[in-house]
Structures are given as C-alpha cells and as structure tokens.
Motif scaffolding. Sequence first.
Motif, PDB file in Angstrom:
ATOM      1  N   HIS A 305       0.821  -1.213   0.000  1.00 25.21           N
ATOM      2  CA  HIS A 305       0.000   0.000   0.000  1.00 25.21           C
ATOM      3  C   HIS A 305       0.852   1.258   0.000  1.00 25.21           C
ATOM      4  O   HIS A 305       0.555   2.223  -0.692  1.00 25.21           O
ATOM      5  CB  HIS A 305      -0.927   0.006   1.214  1.00 25.21           C
ATOM      6  N   LEU A 306       1.924   1.226   0.781  1.00 28.87           N
ATOM      7  CA  LEU A 306       2.801   2.394   0.795  1.00 28.87           C
ATOM      8  C   LEU A 306       3.533   2.534  -0.531  1.00 28.87           C
ATOM      9  O   LEU A 306       3.900   3.638  -0.927  1.00 28.87           O
ATOM     10  CB  LEU A 306       3.783   2.308   1.969  1.00 28.87           C
ATOM     11  N   GLY A 307       3.720   1.413  -1.217  1.00 24.38           N
ATOM     12  CA  GLY A 307       4.286   1.476  -2.564  1.00 24.38           C
ATOM     13  C   GLY A 307       3.405   2.327  -3.472  1.00 24.38           C
ATOM     14  O   GLY A 307       3.906   3.150  -4.248  1.00 24.38           O
ATOM     15  N   PHE A 308       2.100   2.154  -3.347  1.00 24.34           N
ATOM     16  CA  PHE A 308       1.176   2.984  -4.112  1.00 24.34           C
ATOM     17  C   PHE A 308       1.367   4.467  -3.780  1.00 24.34           C
ATOM     18  O   PHE A 308       1.383   5.317  -4.665  1.00 24.34           O
ATOM     19  CB  PHE A 308      -0.282   2.599  -3.806  1.00 24.34           C
ATOM     20  N   VAL A 309       1.485   4.749  -2.490  1.00 26.69           N
ATOM     21  CA  VAL A 309       1.614   6.144  -2.080  1.00 26.69           C
ATOM     22  C   VAL A 309       2.864   6.763  -2.695  1.00 26.69           C
ATOM     23  O   VAL A 309       2.822   7.869  -3.253  1.00 26.69           O
ATOM     24  CB  VAL A 309       1.643   6.248  -0.542  1.00 26.69           C
ATOM     25  N   ILE A 310       3.978   6.022  -2.614  1.00 28.56           N
ATOM     26  CA  ILE A 310       5.228   6.541  -3.169  1.00 28.56           C
ATOM     27  C   ILE A 310       5.110   6.729  -4.681  1.00 28.56           C
ATOM     28  O   ILE A 310       5.525   7.745  -5.239  1.00 28.56           O
ATOM     29  CB  ILE A 310       6.395   5.578  -2.821  1.00 28.56           C
ATOM     30  N   LEU A 311       4.511   5.756  -5.331  1.00 24.68           N
ATOM     31  CA  LEU A 311       4.282   5.876  -6.771  1.00 24.68           C
ATOM     32  C   LEU A 311       3.513   7.155  -7.076  1.00 24.68           C
ATOM     33  O   LEU A 311       3.842   7.897  -7.995  1.00 24.68           O
ATOM     34  CB  LEU A 311       3.493   4.653  -7.267  1.00 24.68           C
ATOM     35  N   GLY A 312       2.501   7.412  -6.276  1.00 27.11           N
ATOM     36  CA  GLY A 312       1.644   8.576  -6.518  1.00 27.11           C
ATOM     37  C   GLY A 312       2.374   9.892  -6.328  1.00 27.11           C
ATOM     38  O   GLY A 312       2.349  10.748  -7.210  1.00 27.11           O
ATOM     39  N   GLY A 323      -4.004  12.046  -4.420  1.00 25.93           N
ATOM     40  CA  GLY A 323      -4.349  10.649  -4.192  1.00 25.93           C
ATOM     41  C   GLY A 323      -3.415  10.012  -3.179  1.00 25.93           C
ATOM     42  O   GLY A 323      -3.841   9.285  -2.283  1.00 25.93           O
ATOM     43  N   GLY A 324      -2.130  10.307  -3.306  1.00 24.09           N
ATOM     44  CA  GLY A 324      -1.150   9.722  -2.402  1.00 24.09           C
ATOM     45  C   GLY A 324      -1.374  10.176  -0.967  1.00 24.09           C
ATOM     46  O   GLY A 324      -1.314   9.376  -0.032  1.00 24.09           O
ATOM     47  N   ILE A 325      -1.643  11.472  -0.813  1.00 20.54           N
ATOM     48  CA  ILE A 325      -1.850  11.991   0.538  1.00 20.54           C
ATOM     49  C   ILE A 325      -3.144  11.427   1.133  1.00 20.54           C
ATOM     50  O   ILE A 325      -3.187  11.032   2.297  1.00 20.54           O
ATOM     51  CB  ILE A 325      -1.848  13.534   0.506  1.00 20.54           C
ATOM     52  N   LEU A 326      -4.174  11.344   0.297  1.00 22.22           N
ATOM     53  CA  LEU A 326      -5.411  10.726   0.797  1.00 22.22           C
ATOM     54  C   LEU A 326      -5.181   9.255   1.132  1.00 22.22           C
ATOM     55  O   LEU A 326      -5.708   8.734   2.119  1.00 22.22           O
ATOM     56  CB  LEU A 326      -6.522  10.850  -0.257  1.00 22.22           C
ATOM     57  N   GLN A 327      -4.363   8.604   0.303  1.00 27.15           N
ATOM     58  CA  GLN A 327      -4.132   7.180   0.511  1.00 27.15           C
ATOM     59  C   GLN A 327      -3.395   6.912   1.818  1.00 27.15           C
ATOM     60  O   GLN A 327      -3.549   5.857   2.412  1.00 27.15           O
ATOM     61  CB  GLN A 327      -3.368   6.593  -0.687  1.00 27.15           C
ATOM     62  N   MET A 328      -2.612   7.888   2.273  1.00 27.33           N
ATOM     63  CA  MET A 328      -1.977   7.724   3.585  1.00 27.33           C
ATOM     64  C   MET A 328      -3.044   7.602   4.673  1.00 27.33           C
ATOM     65  O   MET A 328      -2.974   6.751   5.555  1.00 27.33           O
ATOM     66  CB  MET A 328      -1.090   8.928   3.886  1.00 27.33           C
ATOM     67  N   GLY A 389      -8.200   6.756  -3.395  1.00 25.54           N
ATOM     68  CA  GLY A 389      -6.767   7.038  -3.384  1.00 25.54           C
ATOM     69  C   GLY A 389      -6.026   6.273  -4.469  1.00 25.54           C
ATOM     70  O   GLY A 389      -5.262   6.847  -5.240  1.00 25.54           O
ATOM     71  N   GLU A 390      -6.279   4.987  -4.544  1.00 27.03           N
ATOM     72  CA  GLU A 390      -5.588   4.157  -5.522  1.00 27.03           C
ATOM     73  C   GLU A 390      -5.873   4.619  -6.938  1.00 27.03           C
ATOM     74  O   GLU A 390      -4.979   4.697  -7.779  1.00 27.03           O
ATOM     75  CB  GLU A 390      -6.040   2.702  -5.369  1.00 27.03           C
TER      76      GLU A 390
END
Lengths: 501, 630
Positions: A305-312, A323-328, A389-390
């Motif tokens: 999941h954090l991989g997604f955030v970093i990608l974003g 999206g990344g900040i919301l995904q956190m 987020g994703e």
Amino acid sequence: MLSLVIFLPLLLTVPIVFLRGRRTVFWYTTAATFVEFLLSLFLLKGFDFHMRGFQWVEHARWLPDLAASYHLGVDGLSLSLILLTTFLTFVATLSSLNYIQKQVKEYYITLLILETGMLGVFAALDLLLFFVFWEVMLLPMYLLIGIWGHERRIYAAFKFVLYTMAGSAFLLTAIIVLRLHTGTFDLVEMMNRSGTLVPAALEGLLFLAFALAFAIKVPLFPFHTWLPDAHVEAPTAGSVILAGVLLKMGVYGFLRFNFTLFPQASHHYAPLFMALGIVGILYGALMSWVQEDLKKLIAYSSVAHLGFVILGIFTFTDWGLQGGILQMVNHGLSTGGLFLAAGLLYERKHTRDMARLRGIGKAMPVFSVLFGIVMLSSVGLPGLNGFVGEFLILLGAYKVSLAWAAFGVLGVILAAVYLLTMFQKVVLTAPTPETRHLKDVSPREFVVFALLLVFIFWIGVYPAPFLRFAKAPSRYLQENVKGAVAAETVPVMPAHQEVQP
Amino acid sequence: MLWAASLALFAPLLGAILNGVFGHPFREKAHWPAVIAVGISMLASWWILGRVGFEPVVLDLYTWIPVANFVVPFGFYIDSLTAVMMGVVTTVSFLVHVYSIGYMHGDPGYRRYFAYLNLFVFSMLLLVLANNYALLFVGWEAVGLCSYLLIGFWYEKKSASDAGKKAFIVNRIGDAGFLLGIFTLFATFGSVRYDTVFQMVASNPHLYQGALVAATLFLFLGAVGKSAQFPLYVWLPDAMEGPTPVSALIHAATMVTAGVYMVARSHLLYSEVPQVGQLVASVGAFTALFAATMAMVNDDIKRVLAYSTISQLGYMFVAVGLGAYTAGIFHLYTHAFFKGLLFLAAGSVMHATHGELNMQKMGGFFRKMPHTAWTFLIGALALSGLPPLAGFFSKDEIIKHAYVTGHTFIWAVAVLTALLTAFYMFRLIFLVFFGKPRDAEIYAHLHESPPVMTVPLWILAAASVGAGWVGIGEEHSVFHRFLETALGEFHLVEWTVHRPAGVGLIALSVGVALLGILLAYSLYLLRKPDPALLARRAGFLYTLLKRKYYVDEIYNLFVVGTLRVTAKVLFWGVDRALVDGTVNGTGWTLAATGSVFRRWSSGFLRSYLLWILIGANFLVWFLLRSGGGH
C-alpha cells in the motif's frame, strides 16, 4: 493552540500516576485521547484550505546559538496527518482494554508520550525540532514493542531501533550539513530559497540522505524487513499506530523535506522512486500472499500500500499527490482496522496462525462483517475509501507513462489475491471445534470498528472534504519541483509552460 | 425522472440495509423488505421505460471525486438503452426474489441472502444508470462483490468459497484493464463523462483514432472478465456453486451481460475503430463455439447452463463487435428471460432432488414435475432458436448480420454453435425429463415445487415465448425503433435486397436447430448410437472436452503456480536470506551490544526513562558543540 494540541497528551500523563486499577486507567486514557481528538478538530476552525503556506504558526526562541527555533505550523498535509494521529490514537487506546494486562500505567503513559512525539513531527517547521520529535517518538514505540509485545519482542524492537537509527544517522548528518550551508534550521526560511538552497552536487547527496531515512520509515524495498517483525511482535495498539501513523512519517518526510528543499533532485530521482514504489506494490503483495501469520500478512500488505503512495507522490501530478496523501489516511484506516481485527482474534485465540483461526464466520458473524468491510476497503473496492486514493494514484501514474499505470494495476489484482485468500482462510471456512464457540464482538469492540467504518464509507462515497486537505500542498509541491526544473533548463527553453491536460 | 431513477436505485439499497444492518426483527420474514424494495424498483423502472424520450437525460446528483480537472459526478444518464436495461434487470430480479422465497426457505442465512440480493440490484442499477465511466466502474466492481458474496454464500463448503474468490480475482484481471481504459479516456478527452466523451468523438472522430483503439481494447478487457469471454471465462462455471436463483439472476440474466451493455453504451467509440470491433466479434464467436463444445459433454445440469451462458454471451459480442448494437442488446434482453427461466427451472429440479446436479442420476422427471418440465422445455426451445420463441428472433438477427456484413467465417461459427446449442439443450432435456429414471431413490422423493416457485417460472416462460415479438421486422420493429435514439439507426441495408437469401438463412438456422434436437433425441433417448460407445470412440477428443480443455489446469500450473513459486522463492531467498541476512549480520557484529542490550531491556520503565534522558542530553550536547563551532 498548536502547542497545546501537541503537549496535551504529555500533560495528561500526570494524573495516570495517581490512578488505581486497570479499568480506571484505561477509561481515563480513552477519555484523554478522545478529548485530544476533539481538541485537534479545533484546528479545522478557520483553517483556510486554499491558503498557501502554514497556519496556526507559533514561533519562539529556542537554542538561539544554534539558529534553531521553536517553530510550529500546519498546512493541509500535516493537518490531515495530525487528525489521523489523534483519531487513531483514540481508536488504538479504546482497543487496548483486555490486551494490556501488565504494567498498565506505564503502557498508557507510553502511548500518550508517543502521541506527543508524533504530533510534534508533523507540526515542526524547524529541522532540529523535527529531528528531536522524530527521535522522541522512536523511544516510546520501542518500549511498546519491547515490553508489551509477543515472544520475539526484544529481537523485533532491537531491529526496529537499529534500522531507524541507521536512517536517523543519515538524517542528522544531512540536517547538520544543511545547517552549515544555509545558516539556519528553519524550514520556512529554506523554502523561500528553494531551488538555490544548496549547490546542485550537494543537493543530490542531501536528497539521498534524507530519502534513506524516510525510505526506511515508509518502508521502501529493500529497507522493509524490520516492518514484519515489528508488526508481528507489537501489541495491537502498537501495530495500529505503527502502520497508521509511523509509516506516514516517511512519506511525510519526502513531501515536506525532499520535495520542498531538493526539488531538482526530487525530479531527477523520481523514476527511481516510482520504480521502488512499483517494486513495493508487487513484492509486498507476493510476500503477503505466502504468509501464514495473520499479522505478518497485514504487515507486508502495508509495504504494497505504501508502494502505491510513493508511486503517486513521485508523479508530481495533482492526481498522484492528492491521491497519495489521501491514501496515507486511507491506509491508516484500513490497515489499522485489519490490525485491530487481528488483535481482537489474538485476544480470543492467542494465536496469529491463520491455520488455527479457521471458520470464525459462523461463531462471530458481526465481527466477520466488520472485518470483511475493512478487508474490502484495503482491496480498494469502489465505494470504500481505498479506491479513491488508488484510482487517483494510478491516474497520476498513467499521466506520466502508461507503463507505470500498467504495473500499478497489477497490484490492484494482487491485492484481491492476498486479501481474499486471508479472508477465506480466517472467515469463510467451516469452523473447527476450537473456533466454534468464540465470542462475537463486545459493544466496546464494535464501537472501535464502527469509528473506522464511518470514515471508510465517508471517504469512499464523498471524498471531497478529505481531498481538500491536499489541494494547496499539492499545488505548491508541483510548482516548486516544476519551477526548479524549469529554472535549470531556462537557457534551452524560453518559458516553462504548465501542461494542461 | 430524477425521482424515479433515484427510487429505482436506492430502494434496493435501503432493502439491503434493512436486512443487513437492522435485520433481526425480520428473520424468516426477510423476504418482505427485499421483495417490496425490488418491486418498487421495478415499477419505477417501468415508469422510466414509458417516459424516456429522444434525448438522453443527464443528471448530476453531487460531485464524487474532484481533483484538478478530473471531476467525476455521481449522476445518471438515462436514455432508451438505460431504460431497457433497467426494465430487464429489475423485472428478472423481482421474479428471482419471489422465487427465492420458496427456494431459500429455511436456510440459516436467509436474511443475509436477501440483503446480498438487494445489494446486487442496487449495484447493477448503478452500473446501468451511471453517467460516466468511473461511476460505471463503481457499479461494475460492486456487482462483482455481490457475485463473490453470493457464489460463496455457503462458504463452509470449500468449493463454494474457492469459487467466489476465483470469480472476484479473475474479474479483477479484467477490471485492471478497465481501469487503464478509463485513464486513457480521461487522458484523451479530459473527462470520463459519457456526454463529453461522446460529443468529442462525434464532432471529430478521426482525431482520436490511436487513443480510441487503446481505450476500447482496455475497456473490452474488462468486458471479457465480467462477461466471461475467452480467456477469462473460467470463473463462471465455478460460480454455479452459488444458490441457483443467484445463478439465474447474476450469472445468466444480468451481471454477466454488463460487458455487452458497456460496449453498446460506448458504441460511438467502438464504431470509430472497426478493427477493434472485429476482435470483439472474433473473441465472441470463438467463445460461443468453445463454450458450446464443453456444454455438450458435461453432466452437471447447472454447468451445462453456465457454458451455455458463456456461449450466448459470445453471440452478443459478435453482434456488438460487428456494429449491430441493437441486435446485441436484443439478444441480451431475450436471453435474460429464457436463461433466467432455465436456471430457475434447474433450481426447481435441484429443490426436488435435494441438490442433486448430476444428470446421469436423473431421467423421467416429466411426470412428477410437469410445471418445471414444461417451462424448462419452453426455455430450451427458446434458447435453441425455434420460431416463434424469443431466442429465434434475436439469435437469428445476429447470425444474419454476420452473413450480410460479409463475415462468412464468423457466420459459419455462429451457425455451427446454433447446432451445438440445440444439441446440448435437448441432451439435457432428454436426460433429465424423459426416458427411464436412472436413480430410483431420487425419483421416489421427487415432487413439484410450490407455486411461489412455479409462478415465476410460468411468467418467465411466457416472456420466453413472447419477448421476441417486439423485434419482428428487424430495423422497423418496436424494439429497434425504441433503441434507435440511444444506439443510432440500425442498418441492415443489403438485407432487404437479398430477401430470398434471407429466407434461406432462416431455414438454415431452424434446420440446424432441429438437427441438433434430432441428434440429441437419437443419442440420449433412443441410445442409437450409444453415447457411451461414442465417447469411447472419440477417445482423446472426448476426454479433452470432458476435462474442459484442461484450461483450469493450465492456469493453475502456469499462472498461479508460477506466481506462488516466485513468491516463495522471493520470501526465503530475498526477504529472509538476502535482506534480513545482511541486517542480522550487521547485528551480529554488534554481538556484545546484543548481550548488553538483552540485560538492559529487561529492566523497568524507570531505567528506560533514564536512558531517554541520557540520550536526549547527549544529543543536545552534540548539537551544541557542532553548532557552536560555526
């Protein structure tokens, strides 16, 4: 006001010393964290979401010889994480009643100290102050794992500290080098000089030093192996806070320091970190899939999941950043929820082995529904929080290149694979004699989950109020990075034009 | 219109919440809120069907996701296509809900069942009503969730919970493609709204060729998953683990047709890239034949119907792929009735045999359950495409369209599939309802189902007979005229010119259907030649069909197996040995520290606090020193 929010938990530890009885201490701390949550909500009052820069700013003298000052302030990014922190600390405390049987007072005191440390990390605008809070928060976490953890808690706690300290060493060095070059520890002052802060050659090195500390925290592959151990051994509340808040500090660090202070290097290294994000997504998912230990499985899912955030965030697009900040926040809710579920089962069965936690669907129907919804939010089912987020992250990745998005969506598939497998093993099987008579959730436990579910549904159905937080920071970060890159290439291109899709 | 659409959409959601969250007071009466909710939804849908006009009604309720220029509304897009879909979905749903009262009676999960079923209707209507691709995707995944929940409804059975998981995951593979399709559309048009996208495509069709090829292909990948086309069809046969009314509703009549709906909805996009349409039609044709061959040898009554559904969905993709969108939707509409009927009738058989699925243990059921048998027969005739039943008109239109547009190969495949369809359906009929009972025990306990089940059967049987009549006259028919506003004019130009050839085509279609029935009659009733002997003669070919071309085995070995091995290797090799090994190695070099540490960490909190203080002091001292130097 901000100082009050930060230090209230610390202040509220004092009465615990005079309280007697496990339940009394528990209810007192629950009330205290709830009050703290309400107090943090006051920060929203009059908060201007369109305003650039920091609000609720406090500036006071502190170590003038060092040019360090007591400088606090929040923007949308840090405010969203502060609210997440106070909320999750409240939820985590509420979940601790039966789990904690020994050294009860110390436990709740540690929890409150930890809260102050975490809030300080998100509010500090002075690099030295930031570092102090960063270290302060490390110790209570170490104690949580080391004292109230499971069998291998010493190993896990040691590993956690070793890893983080290794990162901290780089961080501290980088901060000091930065101080020597700029003459200040003040973040706002540095931001005003962003782009010309340090020579280009040094910028790259400093970026990497900061990045290493934060990558360990996130954690990014290959710095992630402390995470499964720490999570598995930590008590439930520890896991919830670890996943919900501590990992976010890594991402927060990237956004707050790397992107603002080293925009050119951030742009330069973006492909590397997007790739690491993708590796995290796929690697975390595959690791998660082959675990037998429930908490270990959830821990590896955090890597994905954090991989997604970093990608974003490294896409430097509105979609990726917001999206990344919301995904956190989403990850804090979903994964926090999964750890709460694992803890709840541990309290009943004293095992994390999924082979022994079979078929609880029959005995614990209400719990199974709650667990199921949390699981689906982690899968990223539309209508629940994780999807928003994703989706935005992948949209941002697509805007950079189809390839990033194409690899990213593989993670969407794999998330279903490992989480549904987990849910099937634990819930959707025939019950065993051992699990046939487990007790369903108590009212208190129900409330713990209901609190999370409110936000899981709310963000899924109407995310606009939550996306608002990241709007201004996302604009700023993009402009900062694009501006710096444009400035660098000015001789070649007459004017850097913002590409409007 | 807004109110009717909202009522239709949210009534089932309310029903699901009533049963799912506050359901304790209902218990054995759980069907009441559920049936009433879907009833309301059905009436509202009919009302919309009567009121829908020439122009699509586009309504925005609120803004769901606003990020920069990516603004996704929660809103409705109502035109005749929406109305037809709503009508079909809610009507079949209503009948299935009523039928379920009898079928699910006494199940411990009664309340849960109706909550899921209502949630499904909500999700499906959301899919149909959405006014943009992102919201369509919400419904798209939500129906997948309901499918997952309902396939695994009896989750204590491992095969059921496995099947549910498989359905969800295989669908997710398609959905990943769908996501990329949405991204492509947004990157190209700056919006995911239907009205914006369609308008931009219509105003300048040649500008977006490349992007449209990518977008339509990605979206089609989603359709391949959801509508169970090759190579992602593998979840649908397993989905038969779910309660049979669910198979009728979700895995035959409605959800699986979502892919066809999506292509028809995006017809302006697909029309611009005929080469993608060719691919869609080819995949459809291949799947139609491929699935039909597997249906021929299967002994499981529900799985035969499942393969048949896959095959019929293939026909629909042939239609929409070749640009005959109305024909595709027409077949979707008639298929919903007769395939829904066939599944419910099969459920009636299972109800009477206490869940027996093996047709080899049946036989001669006609006498003991006449309602079920008659309605089943009607459904089978409709599916086989005999006039004047519903399936005849819709299937024939597709076959004709393939011929007229010069796709001879696809046409030939479609005709061959029609032959096989009639054969496997009547193989089923003869094995189950005719001949001698092959299992005396089962036969002895056989009984007709209660009226709450047989009445829906007869209603669907009536629809299976008459539903096709609205399509008589092809492009001039009521159905086509109605959908013209949404799907554009349907051109069967050359067709009117070649009327004699057309009569020949009809004769051929009917002929192959009759031939199929005759073959089945000879094999399974007269036993001339004996099918067992034939199977032995066919040897490997028969085994191949029987084992479903080993596709599941291939997937398990090459996809699942490979991934699993990779994961294990990575876990032990990289995570444990390499990364952790390095870390622990570093740790061991500090072995002395370790032993000190162990003693150190067993102390009390006081000592920890002391350490914190010492540490903090050291830090400050260090910083003061280094700071003071400059």
